[in-house]
Design an enzyme around this catalytic site. Sequence first.
Site, short mmCIF file in Angstrom:
data_model
loop_
_atom_site.label_atom_id
_atom_site.label_comp_id
_atom_site.label_asym_id
_atom_site.label_seq_id
_atom_site.Cartn_x
_atom_site.Cartn_y
_atom_site.Cartn_z
N GLY A 36 0.82 -1.22 0.00
CA GLY A 36 0.00 0.00 0.00
C GLY A 36 0.85 1.25 0.00
N HIS A 37 1.88 1.29 0.85
CA HIS A 37 2.80 2.44 0.86
C HIS A 37 3.51 2.56 -0.48
CE1 HIS A 37 2.94 1.28 5.32
NE2 HIS A 37 2.56 2.54 5.37
N LYS A 149 -7.28 4.18 2.63
CA LYS A 149 -7.34 3.26 3.76
C LYS A 149 -7.65 4.01 5.06
CE LYS A 149 -6.05 -0.12 6.64
NZ LYS A 149 -5.66 0.63 7.79
N GLN A 153 -8.47 10.30 8.12
CA GLN A 153 -7.19 11.01 8.17
C GLN A 153 -6.99 11.88 6.92
OE1 GLN A 153 -3.25 9.31 9.51
NE2 GLN A 153 -3.00 9.02 7.33
N LEU A 184 -4.39 -3.86 3.39
CA LEU A 184 -3.03 -3.96 3.92
C LEU A 184 -2.83 -2.92 5.01
CD1 LEU A 184 -0.76 -4.52 0.79
CD2 LEU A 184 -1.90 -6.20 2.23
N SER A 185 -2.14 -3.30 6.06
CA SER A 185 -1.83 -2.40 7.17
C SER A 185 -0.57 -2.90 7.85
CB SER A 185 -2.99 -2.39 8.17
OG SER A 185 -2.56 -1.81 9.39
P1 AMP Z 1 1.11 4.73 7.89
O1 AMP Z 1 2.52 4.30 7.67
O2 AMP Z 1 0.22 3.64 8.38
O3 AMP Z 1 0.99 6.01 8.68
O4 AMP Z 1 0.53 5.07 6.45
C1 AMP Z 1 1.19 5.98 5.60
C2 AMP Z 1 0.31 6.24 4.42
O5 AMP Z 1 0.05 5.02 3.72
C3 AMP Z 1 -1.07 6.83 4.80
O6 AMP Z 1 -1.43 7.81 3.84
C4 AMP Z 1 -1.95 5.63 4.72
O7 AMP Z 1 -3.31 5.95 4.46
C5 AMP Z 1 -1.34 4.89 3.56
N1 AMP Z 1 -1.74 3.49 3.57
C6 AMP Z 1 -1.65 2.60 4.59
N2 AMP Z 1 -2.18 1.41 4.24
C7 AMP Z 1 -2.61 1.55 2.96
C8 AMP Z 1 -3.26 0.68 2.04
N3 AMP Z 1 -3.57 -0.58 2.34
N4 AMP Z 1 -3.56 1.16 0.81
C9 AMP Z 1 -3.26 2.44 0.48
N5 AMP Z 1 -2.65 3.32 1.30
C10 AMP Z 1 -2.33 2.88 2.53
#
Ligand code: AMP
Length: 283
Positions: A36-37, A149, A153, A184-185
């Site tokens: 996703g990132h 996702k 936010q 994905l997370s």
């Molecule tokens: P994070 O590292 O969780 O703070 O996420 C960083 C960025 O990646 C944020 O803009 C999230 O929304 C995005 N993000 C996280 N998971 C996904 C995903 N499965 N699909 C698309 N973007 C994502």
Amino acid sequence: MQVVEQIAAVREVIAPVQRAGRSVGFVPTMGALHRGHLDLMETARKECDFVVTSIFVNPSQFAPHEDLTKYPRPKERDLELCQSVGVDLAFYPTVDEMYPRGAVTSVIVDGLSTVLEGAIRPTHFRGVTTVVAKLFGIVTADRAYFGQKDYQQQLIIRTMTRDLNMPLEIRTCPTTRDIDGMALSSRNAYLSPSERTAGLCLSHALQRGAQMAADGVAPGVIAEAMQDDIEATPGVVLDYAVVADPWTLTDLTESQSQMVALVAARVGATRLIDNAIWGPSLY
Ligand code: AMP
């Protein structure tokens, strides 16, 4: 790819890029990178001349009881992944670099920050908007990329950017999912195999809700069906499942052309969130 830890170094790298009239795309992350990132970075790569990412596990968006210390920080792997998708500059600051002694300023987006995720995590969005505003001031990008996702936010960041006249465009990119539909997370890494299976109830509830919406079922009825589906899954504790207006996040009683369904639940010790936009694309 250059990797820097200091704000001054980011500015030194970016100034000549912008003087040469090249566009800068920015992808803020907390690391523990997944597909996703990388999709966000690849979109930035296509749309911008120079791509910056930040990797920073931001303490101010975690409450004391949350997973700040155990949040995964696979630095070498993350930097290799950034390089593999053509990132030009990775900013990997320390907490002291981002929050030097004496820092007292916060950014708060009223209203939107107090519902849904904000109701359950009251200080979370204040931490997010403060660090994102700081990062925008450091990177001075033309475009910043966020994932759908985290629907609430990205809406809050769009609102902040508009209200504070920040001179950049916010781009929201679709949620990247596993083959079985699970969003994905980075936090999926905490799930045991059985918890992961249980966690699928979020995307399944959204799929069922989408079908009901297509059949013209009222939003309140859809929300109840999604709540029932999630609550019926052993090992899962529902936080919320709503059908809301995509701009105000208020619950809908009547169908409208664009709606957002947002769900959140705890699976064991792990919180999962997911969402779906129903109707014509918003972004
Ligand atoms: P994070 O590292 O969780 O703070 O996420 C960083 C960025 O990646 C944020 O803009 C999230 O929304 C995005 N993000 C996280 N998971 C996904 C995903 N499965 N699909 C698309 N973007 C994502």
